[in-house]
Design an enzyme around this catalytic site. Structure first.
Site, PDB file in Angstrom:
ATOM      1  N   GLU A   1       0.836  -1.252  -0.114  1.00  8.91           N
ATOM      2  CA  GLU A   1       0.007  -0.045  -0.115  1.00  8.91           C
ATOM      3  C   GLU A   1       0.692   1.366   0.029  1.00  8.91           C
ATOM      4  OE1 GLU A   1      -0.226  -2.650   2.257  1.00  8.91           O
ATOM      5  OE2 GLU A   1      -2.016  -2.464   3.204  1.00  8.91           O
TER       6      GLU A   1
ATOM      7  N   CYS B   1      -0.310   1.519   6.891  1.00  7.49           N
ATOM      8  CA  CYS B   1      -0.894   1.985   5.967  1.00  7.49           C
ATOM      9  C   CYS B   1      -2.128   2.691   5.921  1.00  7.49           C
ATOM     10  CB  CYS B   1      -0.792   0.557   5.206  1.00  7.49           C
ATOM     11  SG  CYS B   1       0.549  -0.228   4.744  1.00  7.49           S
TER      12      CYS B   1
END
Length: 157
Positions: free
Chosen positions: A61, A92
């Site tokens: 991510e 993330c």
């Protein structure tokens, strides 16, 4: 409720993330893949590189956010959707909130570190931004990839 067209496009983009997760597994990385989509087109795709790069922050991510920002020429990812095979962790999720992403679609839940509803839902807190969230897209396939990867790892020891 998601309409049929959204469901089909979500599954199509998640399949691209799954293909990237398989690439990660072939490198010995935890099989997590991510794509960022803008205006119905894939802007970028990445996968975990923590072991390869020896960096704790090399999650799929974060790498996707960094690449999308570079491609768009700014830090705001308004109008973008992230597709990721595993529910984002706290690091993330924080990055996605800060990048002002519009939507996150994930495959498998993460009961250990998932911060989009499994362990906690950081989007439920009153930050100055939140994103739409859809979980469970291609969930069984995403979960199977992770289970197979860790089963093979355990056999080695």
């Amino acid at each position: 409720m998601r309409d049929e067209m959204t469901v089909k496009s979500d599954e199509s983009f998640m399949r691209q993330a799954i293909a990237l997760a398989k690439e990660a597994a072939s490198l010995g990385e935890i099989p997590v893949g991510a794509v960022i989509v803008k205006d119905g087109e894939i802007l970028c795709g990445t996968y975990n590189l923590r072991e390869t790069d020896k960096r704790a922050t090399a999650h799929a991510e974060l790498l996707a956010v960094e690449e999308a920002c570079r491609l768009l020429g700014g830090w705001r990812l308004s109008g973008c959707t992230l597709y990721v095979t595993l529910e984002p962790c706290p690091m993330c999720t924080g990055a996605l909130l800060n990048a002002r992403i519009d939507r996150v679609v994930f495959g498998a839940k993460d009961a250990v570190a998932g911060c989009c509803g499994s362990l906690v839902n950081l989007c439920a807190y009153p930050f100055n931004h939140s994103f739409a969230l859809t979980g469970g897209v291609c969930e069984e396939e995403c979960r199977a990839l992770l289970q197979e990867f860790f089963a093979k790892k355990r056999k080695k020891y």
